[in-house]
Design an enzyme around this catalytic site. Structure first.
Site, mmCIF file in Angstrom:
data_model
loop_
_atom_site.group_PDB
_atom_site.id
_atom_site.type_symbol
_atom_site.label_atom_id
_atom_site.label_comp_id
_atom_site.label_asym_id
_atom_site.label_seq_id
_atom_site.Cartn_x
_atom_site.Cartn_y
_atom_site.Cartn_z
ATOM 1 N N SER A 6 -4.285 -0.898 -21.456
ATOM 2 C CA SER A 6 -5.000 -0.513 -20.242
ATOM 3 C C SER A 6 -5.032 0.992 -20.085
ATOM 4 C CB SER A 6 -4.339 -1.129 -19.018
ATOM 5 O OG SER A 6 -4.981 -0.634 -17.853
ATOM 6 N N LYS B 26 -1.293 -8.658 -19.131
ATOM 7 C CA LYS B 26 -2.474 -7.793 -18.993
ATOM 8 C C LYS B 26 -3.505 -8.455 -18.073
ATOM 9 C CE LYS B 26 -5.527 -4.545 -19.650
ATOM 10 N NZ LYS B 26 -6.811 -4.841 -20.096
ATOM 11 N N HIS C 57 -2.327 -7.978 -14.635
ATOM 12 C CA HIS C 57 -2.579 -6.563 -14.343
ATOM 13 C C HIS C 57 -4.035 -6.381 -13.897
ATOM 14 C CE1 HIS C 57 -4.535 -2.878 -15.790
ATOM 15 N NE2 HIS C 57 -3.426 -2.237 -15.475
ATOM 16 N N ASN C 58 -4.963 -6.969 -14.653
ATOM 17 C CA ASN C 58 -6.376 -6.822 -14.297
ATOM 18 C C ASN C 58 -6.688 -7.495 -12.967
ATOM 19 O OD1 ASN C 58 -6.483 -5.714 -16.851
ATOM 20 N ND2 ASN C 58 -8.472 -6.578 -17.309
ATOM 21 N N GLU D 9 -5.575 -5.254 -10.390
ATOM 22 C CA GLU D 9 -6.551 -4.145 -10.344
ATOM 23 C C GLU D 9 -7.755 -4.555 -9.474
ATOM 24 O OE1 GLU D 9 -7.425 -2.511 -14.305
ATOM 25 O OE2 GLU D 9 -9.544 -2.637 -13.774
HETATM 26 P P1 NBP Z 1 -16.384 -3.466 -27.051
HETATM 27 O O1 NBP Z 1 -15.734 -4.481 -26.225
HETATM 28 O O2 NBP Z 1 -17.720 -2.946 -26.640
HETATM 29 O O3 NBP Z 1 -16.508 -4.032 -28.547
HETATM 30 C C1 NBP Z 1 -17.110 -3.265 -29.554
HETATM 31 C C2 NBP Z 1 -16.478 -3.569 -30.890
HETATM 32 O O4 NBP Z 1 -16.538 -4.970 -31.169
HETATM 33 C C3 NBP Z 1 -17.252 -2.882 -32.004
HETATM 34 O O5 NBP Z 1 -16.357 -2.507 -32.996
HETATM 35 C C4 NBP Z 1 -18.172 -3.993 -32.466
HETATM 36 O O6 NBP Z 1 -18.632 -3.819 -33.779
HETATM 37 C C5 NBP Z 1 -17.241 -5.166 -32.378
HETATM 38 N N1 NBP Z 1 -17.940 -6.453 -32.404
HETATM 39 C C6 NBP Z 1 -18.795 -7.009 -31.531
HETATM 40 BR BR1 NBP Z 1 -19.402 -6.200 -29.989
HETATM 41 N N2 NBP Z 1 -19.219 -8.213 -31.884
HETATM 42 C C7 NBP Z 1 -18.609 -8.444 -33.058
HETATM 43 C C8 NBP Z 1 -18.617 -9.537 -33.916
HETATM 44 N N3 NBP Z 1 -19.325 -10.630 -33.662
HETATM 45 N N4 NBP Z 1 -17.870 -9.469 -35.030
HETATM 46 C C9 NBP Z 1 -17.142 -8.384 -35.295
HETATM 47 N N5 NBP Z 1 -17.070 -7.300 -34.492
HETATM 48 C C10 NBP Z 1 -17.799 -7.346 -33.387
HETATM 49 O O7 NBP Z 1 -15.423 -2.208 -27.304
HETATM 50 P P2 NBP Z 1 -14.378 -1.486 -26.351
HETATM 51 O O8 NBP Z 1 -14.945 -1.219 -24.992
HETATM 52 O O9 NBP Z 1 -13.852 -0.364 -27.176
HETATM 53 O O10 NBP Z 1 -13.222 -2.575 -26.183
HETATM 54 C C11 NBP Z 1 -12.500 -3.118 -27.257
HETATM 55 C C12 NBP Z 1 -11.580 -4.198 -26.708
HETATM 56 O O11 NBP Z 1 -10.673 -3.600 -25.792
HETATM 57 C C13 NBP Z 1 -12.297 -5.293 -25.927
HETATM 58 O O12 NBP Z 1 -11.639 -6.510 -26.088
HETATM 59 C C14 NBP Z 1 -12.182 -4.839 -24.496
HETATM 60 O O13 NBP Z 1 -12.241 -5.913 -23.581
HETATM 61 C C15 NBP Z 1 -10.788 -4.196 -24.506
HETATM 62 N N6 NBP Z 1 -10.583 -3.147 -23.500
HETATM 63 C C16 NBP Z 1 -11.575 -2.292 -23.172
HETATM 64 C C17 NBP Z 1 -11.337 -1.297 -22.221
HETATM 65 C C18 NBP Z 1 -12.407 -0.301 -21.837
HETATM 66 O O14 NBP Z 1 -12.154 0.471 -20.892
HETATM 67 N N7 NBP Z 1 -13.547 -0.275 -22.492
HETATM 68 C C19 NBP Z 1 -10.071 -1.197 -21.649
HETATM 69 C C20 NBP Z 1 -9.070 -2.069 -22.042
HETATM 70 C C21 NBP Z 1 -9.341 -3.049 -22.979
HETATM 71 P P3 NBP Z 1 -20.060 -3.165 -34.044
HETATM 72 O O15 NBP Z 1 -19.853 -1.702 -33.915
HETATM 73 O O16 NBP Z 1 -20.381 -3.577 -35.429
HETATM 74 O O17 NBP Z 1 -21.021 -3.707 -33.035
#
Ligand code: NBP
Length: 494
Positions: free
Chosen positions: A135, A189, A192-193, A196
């Protein structure tokens, strides 16, 4: 590929916002990181830009990714939760050539039952799986998130240095500790959410009361949040709310007032509320915060209702500053209730799922790096460190006194909200919970009578009224009308 190419201390799959920033963070902490992504072009783009000159190497296939990692391999996925996580696990197993003892960490927002399943599935193959909550959003990932790992405990000694190294620190302590078995990390987590969601909704209710109830300007509200951020409410969410209220668009007017009042959600608050219902835990504040988002999203329908349904118009008279102080107390007291409910839920889940959760460590992990970070979590850590077996946060002396002192203001705000026709779902449900929780007698006696009257669902007698006719501890059915029979329904609780 030869073993000389195995230079990586840590591998990361998923080069979106979280993955890229976590890689840069790990590189800053002296780890050589191997980066991979489904869309391979993103690897090169990353290497040529943000990762340039850092201890980061790229991989263009899952095989290359695995071959570049030292053994036992330590690999983290930060990809969209759900099927992509399973797909990458299969790829690592079938094409990557991972071996017994290797460690896969899922750092995405996976649902904890999936993590339970994956931990068991991989343990059977000798692979140690860890599901960890991360987070803190983009900035947290880059400079120190809160990290909540759980799963196969054998993995912890191997990943502790990396995860604690890159995590946030609070008073010198890492905001990353082992949470528990299987899906425990993702469960914590999730809660936590949920918390939040609650914190955010409470702040929104305070904003609504200040805006529509007191008629304050955004600058005035920003000043109040700025003040609150120096007291018991000192937290990241209060701080960003202050900044949002101060933020003006190019035309000089507050951007906030131009934003559509229809909230989105990605599911973790809903999961928490559903789990609370499943476990029979009254986590009312998170539930209300999820429903508040649902209500907000009925934007068109609310527009029509606003023209049809009448209600009072807020009309404030009296001491404004005193009321603003009351509002601060309402927010503080409701927040205490929300965290008390969150810990009740985790405590119960630990019992139900046979996890050993470390409550002081959970509060510590949330103290820095994450979205709900606050000074207040230090008091929760202290409460649970003083007494790890504390039955309820409200029984801790500090919180007992805090909520006692906040009561007058809290009740005034809830009452004014009702009189002014301003919705305060989370302030109100927190107060109702508090009054219900501290009531030795609730009207559930009538409820049980009703259930027995119409469905022969039986009731138990209060011990002081037990006798031969109504034996203590027994399921009793009464023929209330003289028309029904004496057969009762079977007793079970869903
Ligand atoms: P995203 O949740 O937007 O995911 C993007 C990533 O997932 C890229 O690497 C993408 O590859 C890959 N992906 C997808 Br979309 N579909 C896929 C598939 N079918 N097969 C393989 N790879 C796939 O990225 P993020 O916002 O960086 O979050 C990553 C994780 O962390 C998520 O689970 C999210 O819930 C969690 N999270 C996010 C935050 C935040 O603030 N954003 C905070 C805490 C946790 P590609 O580039 O080839 O499309």
């Amino acid at each position: 590929m030869s073993s000389e190419t195995a230079v990586g201390d840590f591998g990361l799959i998923g080069l979106a916002v979280m993955g890229q920033n976590l890689i840069l963070n790990a590189a800053d902490h002296g780890f050589t990181v191997v980066a991979f992504n489904r869309t391979v072009s993103k690897v090169d783009r990353f290497l040529e830009n943000e990762a340039k000159g850092k201890s980061i190497v790229g991989a263009h296939s899952i095989k290359e990714f695995c071959s570049k990692l030292k053994k036992p391999r330590r690999m983290m996925m930060l990809v969209m939760a759900g099927k992509p996580v399973d797909d990458f696990i299969e790829l690592l197993l079938n094409e990557g050539g991972i071996e017994e003892g290797d460690i896969i960490i899922d750092g995405g927002n996976s649902h904890y039952p999936d993590t339970n399943r994956r931990t068991q599935y991989l343990a059977a193959k000798g692979i140690r799986f860890v599901g960890t909550g991360v987070s803190g959003g983009e900035e947290g990932a880059r400079y120190g998130p809160s990290i909540m790992p759980g799963g196969n405990a054998e993995a912890w000694p191997y990943i502790k240095d990396v995860l604690q190294g890159i995590s946030a620190k609070s008073d010198g302590e890492a905001c990353c500790q082992w949470v528990g078995d299987e899906g425990a990390g993702h469960y914590v987590k999730m809660v936590h959410n949920g918390i939040e969601y609650g914190d955010m909704q409470l702040i929104c209710e305070a904003y609504d009361i200040m805006k529509r109830g007191l008629g304050l300007s955004n600058k005035e509200m920003g000043d109040i949040f700025s003040q609150w951020n120096k007291g018991v409410l000192d937290s990241f969410l209060i701080e960003i709310t202050r900044d949002i209220l101060y933020f003006n668009d190019e035309d000089g007017s507050p951007l906030l007032e131009k934003i559509m009042d229809s909230a989105g959600q990605k599911g973790t608050g809903k999961w928490t509320a559903i789990n609370a219902l499943d476990l029979g835990m009254p986590v009312t504040l998170i539930g209300e915060s999820v429903f508040s988002r649902c209500l907000s999203s009925l934007k068109q329908e609310r527009g029509r209702a606003s023209k049809l349904l009448s209600g009072p118009t807020p009309n404030f008279t009296g001491d404004k500053q005193k009321f603003i102080d009351d509002l601060e107390q309402a927010l503080y007291a409701s927040k205490i209730i929300s965290y008390a409910q969150g810990f009740m839920l985790m405590q119960n889940a630990a019992k139900e799922y046979k996890w050993k959760l470390n409550k002081p460590e959970i509060a510590l992990m949330w103290r820095g790096g994450c979205i709900i970070r606050s000074v207040f979590l230090k008091d929760i850590t202290t409460a649970y460190r003083n007494n790890p077996e504390l039955e309820n946060l409200l029984f801790d002396d500090f919180f007992n006194k805090a909520i006692h002192n906040a009561q007058e203001g809290w009740r005034n705000v809830v009452a004014k909200g009702a009189l002014w026709g301003l919705p305060t779902p989370c302030f109100s449900t927190a107060l109702s919970f508090y009054d219900g929780y501290r009531a030795e007698n609730l009207p559930a006696n009538l409820l049980q009578a009703q259930r027995d009257y119409f469905g022969a669902h039986t009731f138990k007698i209060k011990p002081e009224f037990a006798n031969e006719k109504y034996p203590e501890g027994k399921d009793i059915h009464v023929n209330w009308t003289g028309r029904g029979g004496n057969v009762s329904a079977s007793t079970y609780n869903a």
